[in-house]
Design a protein around this motif. Structure first.
Motif, PDB file in Angstrom:
ATOM      1  N   ALA A 210       2.927   2.101   6.095  1.00 15.16           N
ATOM      2  CA  ALA A 210       2.748   1.906   4.652  1.00 15.16           C
ATOM      3  C   ALA A 210       4.089   1.638   3.973  1.00 15.16           C
ATOM      4  CB  ALA A 210       2.072   3.127   4.035  1.00 15.16           C
TER       5      ALA A 210
ATOM      6  N   VAL B  24       0.776   5.684   0.086  1.00 17.05           N
ATOM      7  CA  VAL B  24      -0.001   6.845   0.517  1.00 17.05           C
ATOM      8  C   VAL B  24       0.391   8.050  -0.333  1.00 17.05           C
ATOM      9  CG1 VAL B  24      -0.583   8.368   2.441  1.00 17.05           C
ATOM     10  CG2 VAL B  24      -0.091   5.941   2.864  1.00 17.05           C
TER      11      VAL B  24
ATOM     12  N   LEU C 231      -5.153   9.005  10.655  1.00 20.78           N
ATOM     13  CA  LEU C 231      -5.910   7.767  10.821  1.00 20.78           C
ATOM     14  C   LEU C 231      -5.970   7.360  12.286  1.00 20.78           C
ATOM     15  CD1 LEU C 231      -4.970   7.651   7.743  1.00 20.78           C
ATOM     16  CD2 LEU C 231      -5.163   5.163   7.988  1.00 20.78           C
TER      17      LEU C 231
ATOM     18  N   LEU D 268      -3.788   4.870  -0.850  1.00 22.09           N
ATOM     19  CA  LEU D 268      -4.544   5.595   0.172  1.00 22.09           C
ATOM     20  C   LEU D 268      -4.289   7.071  -0.062  1.00 22.09           C
ATOM     21  CD1 LEU D 268      -6.259   5.727   2.758  1.00 22.09           C
ATOM     22  CD2 LEU D 268      -4.139   5.480   4.073  1.00 22.09           C
TER      23      LEU D 268
ATOM     24  N   VAL E 208      -8.008  -0.719   7.489  1.00 17.32           N
ATOM     25  CA  VAL E 208      -7.343  -0.609   6.188  1.00 17.32           C
ATOM     26  C   VAL E 208      -6.449  -1.815   5.951  1.00 17.32           C
ATOM     27  CG1 VAL E 208      -5.621   0.695   4.880  1.00 17.32           C
ATOM     28  CG2 VAL E 208      -7.449   1.914   6.080  1.00 17.32           C
TER      29      VAL E 208
ATOM     30  N   LEU F  51      -4.621  10.802   0.987  1.00 18.60           N
ATOM     31  CA  LEU F  51      -4.832  11.574   2.207  1.00 18.60           C
ATOM     32  C   LEU F  51      -4.555  13.053   1.988  1.00 18.60           C
ATOM     33  CD1 LEU F  51      -3.191   9.571   5.153  1.00 18.60           C
ATOM     34  CD2 LEU F  51      -5.618   9.730   4.568  1.00 18.60           C
TER      35      LEU F  51
ATOM     36  N   ARG G 201     -11.424   6.764  -0.387  1.00 17.49           N
ATOM     37  CA  ARG G 201     -10.017   7.167  -0.318  1.00 17.49           C
ATOM     38  C   ARG G 201      -9.042   6.012  -0.514  1.00 17.49           C
ATOM     39  NH1 ARG G 201      -8.596  11.794   2.253  1.00 17.49           N
ATOM     40  NH2 ARG G 201     -10.156  13.440   2.000  1.00 17.49           N
ATOM     41  N   LEU G 202      -9.505   4.797  -0.302  1.00 24.51           N
ATOM     42  CA  LEU G 202      -8.643   3.613  -0.411  1.00 24.51           C
ATOM     43  C   LEU G 202      -9.076   2.817  -1.634  1.00 24.51           C
ATOM     44  CD1 LEU G 202      -6.497   1.643   0.850  1.00 24.51           C
ATOM     45  CD2 LEU G 202      -8.419   0.589   2.072  1.00 24.51           C
TER      46      LEU G 202
ATOM     47  N   VAL H 151       0.582   6.848   9.213  1.00 26.53           N
ATOM     48  CA  VAL H 151       0.712   5.951   8.052  1.00 26.53           C
ATOM     49  C   VAL H 151       2.145   5.434   7.908  1.00 26.53           C
ATOM     50  CG1 VAL H 151      -1.227   6.907   6.766  1.00 26.53           C
ATOM     51  CG2 VAL H 151       1.038   7.958   6.526  1.00 26.53           C
TER      52      VAL H 151
ATOM     53  N   ILE I  26       0.835  -1.195   0.000  1.00 27.65           N
ATOM     54  CA  ILE I  26       0.000   0.000   0.000  1.00 27.65           C
ATOM     55  C   ILE I  26       0.869   1.244   0.000  1.00 27.65           C
ATOM     56  CG2 ILE I  26      -0.213  -0.022   2.532  1.00 27.65           C
ATOM     57  CD1 ILE I  26      -3.023   1.202   2.142  1.00 27.65           C
TER      58      ILE I  26
ATOM     59  N   LEU J 113     -13.871   5.858   3.716  1.00 28.05           N
ATOM     60  CA  LEU J 113     -13.456   6.106   5.086  1.00 28.05           C
ATOM     61  C   LEU J 113     -14.417   7.112   5.713  1.00 28.05           C
ATOM     62  CD1 LEU J 113      -9.588   6.561   4.596  1.00 28.05           C
ATOM     63  CD2 LEU J 113     -10.935   4.454   4.617  1.00 28.05           C
TER      64      LEU J 113
ATOM     65  N   TRP K 165      -2.034  -0.957  -3.742  1.00 24.81           N
ATOM     66  CA  TRP K 165      -3.136  -0.175  -3.192  1.00 24.81           C
ATOM     67  C   TRP K 165      -2.710   1.278  -3.011  1.00 24.81           C
ATOM     68  CZ3 TRP K 165      -8.133  -1.678  -1.867  1.00 24.81           C
ATOM     69  CH2 TRP K 165      -8.411  -3.052  -1.946  1.00 24.81           C
TER      70      TRP K 165
END
Length: 249
Positions: free
Chosen positions: A27, A6, A86, A78, A94, A80, A132-133, A24, A4, A109, A76
Motif C-alpha cells: 500500500a 490502510v 490479507l 482499506l 483489492v 483493517l 472494508r475497502l 499490506v 490506496i 471482504l 482508496w
C-alpha cells in the motif's frame, strides 16, 4: 494510478500486527493510530516504517477508526484491524478492484476467523462479509463504542479471497474481551435509554447459546464451536447484567 491507504487502530496489538503489516506492505500509505499500547505494538509499527499517530483518549471504536481514516491522503481506504491478515488472493482482488475503470465505491471482504486455534466455519462467524475497502468520502464508520458499522450508500460487491482474522489466541483473550465488550455494550445501550433485569440477562444468555450452537450450527466446529457458543452466551448475559447495574446506580 489510484493510491490506496490502510487505516489500523491499535492498543496492545503486538500479537499479529507484524503479519498484518506484512500483508499490506504494498500500500502507498499505512496509518497506525494507537491509544496507549504498553506492549511491542509501537516498536513493530516503527520497524515497518508506517506512519504512527497516538491519542490519549478512547472515544470508542467507530470514532477512533474515523480518526485513522482522516489521516490518510489516498484515493482508496482499506480499514483493517490489527489482528487481520490479507490472503494472497485477496491482495490481488483489492489491487484489481481499485485499478478497474468500473470500480464500485465500496467493496466487501470475506473474513475467516480463528478461535483458539481453529478456523470457524459456522456459528454465525462464516461467511462474514464486511465492507472494508472504499473510495475516499464514500463511507464512514458509525460513532458506536463497540460493534461499529461502516455507513455507505448502494451495493458493495464481494471480492475474492479471504481476510484472515486471528480473533482469539487463547481463553485469556476470550475472557478479557467478554469483560471489555460487555461493559462497552452496556454503556452503549444505556446511552440509548435501554434497560435490563435479571430475567432478561438469563434469557439473552440462553438464547445466544442456542442460536450459536444449534441454529447457526456451531456444533459442526467441534470442541471450539461449543466453547464459542458458551462465550457468546456469557457476553450477552454479562452485557445485560452490567446494563441493569448501570441503570440502578
Amino acid at each position: 494510478m489510484p493510491r490506496i491507504g490502510v487505516a489500523i487502530i491499535t492498543k496492545n496489538a503486538a500479537a499479529h500486527l507484524d503479519e498484518c503489516l506484512k500483508s499490506v506492505a504494498w500500500a502507498q500509505q499505512i496509518i497506525v493510530l494507537d491509544s496507549g499500547s504498553t506492549d511491542a505494538t509501537l516498536e513493530i509499527a516503527a520497524r515497518h516504517g508506517v506512519e504512527i499517530h497516538q491519542t490519549s483518549d478512547w472515544p470508542g471504536f467507530g470514532i477512533q477508526k474515523n480518526r485513522a481514516i482522516a489521516l490518510l491522503n489516498t484515493d482508496w481506504v482499506l480499514a483493517l484491524d490489527a489482528d487481520e491478515v490479507l490472503s494472497e488472493t485477496l491482495i490481488n482482488s483489492v489491487q484489481s478492484a481499485i485499478n478497474s475503470e468500473a470500480a464500485a465505491p465500496v467493496y466487501r471482504l470475506s473474513r475467516l476467523s480463528n478461535y483458539c486455534g481453529r478456523w470457524i466455519k459456522h456459528a454465525g462467524w462464516y461467511p462474514d462479509h464486511l465492507p472494508r475497502l472504499f473510495q475516499r468520502g464514500a463511507a464512514q464508520y458509525s460513532d458506536d463504542l463497540v460493534h461499529e458499522r461502516l455507513i455507505y450508500q448502494g451495493d458493495a460487491p464481494l471480492l475474492a479471497g479471504e481476510l484472515l482474522h486471528f480473533s482469539f489466541d487463547n481463553l485469556d483473550d476470550v475472557l478479557d474481551k467478554i469483560n471489555r465488550y460487555s461493559k462497552a455494550g452496556a454503556q452503549q445501550r444505556q446511552s440509548r435509554g435501554e434497560s435490563s433485569h435479571l430475567g432478561k440477562a438469563i434469557y439473552k444468555g440462553l438464547w445466544t447459546f442456542l442460536r450459536t450452537y444449534f441454529l447457526q450450527r456451531g456444533f459442526l466446529d467441534g470442541r471450539e464451536g461449543f466453547i464459542l457458543a458458551v462465550s457468546n452466551a456469557e457476553g450477552a448475559y454479562y452485557r445485560q447484567l452490567k446494563l441493569m447495574y448501570l441503570n440502578e446506580n
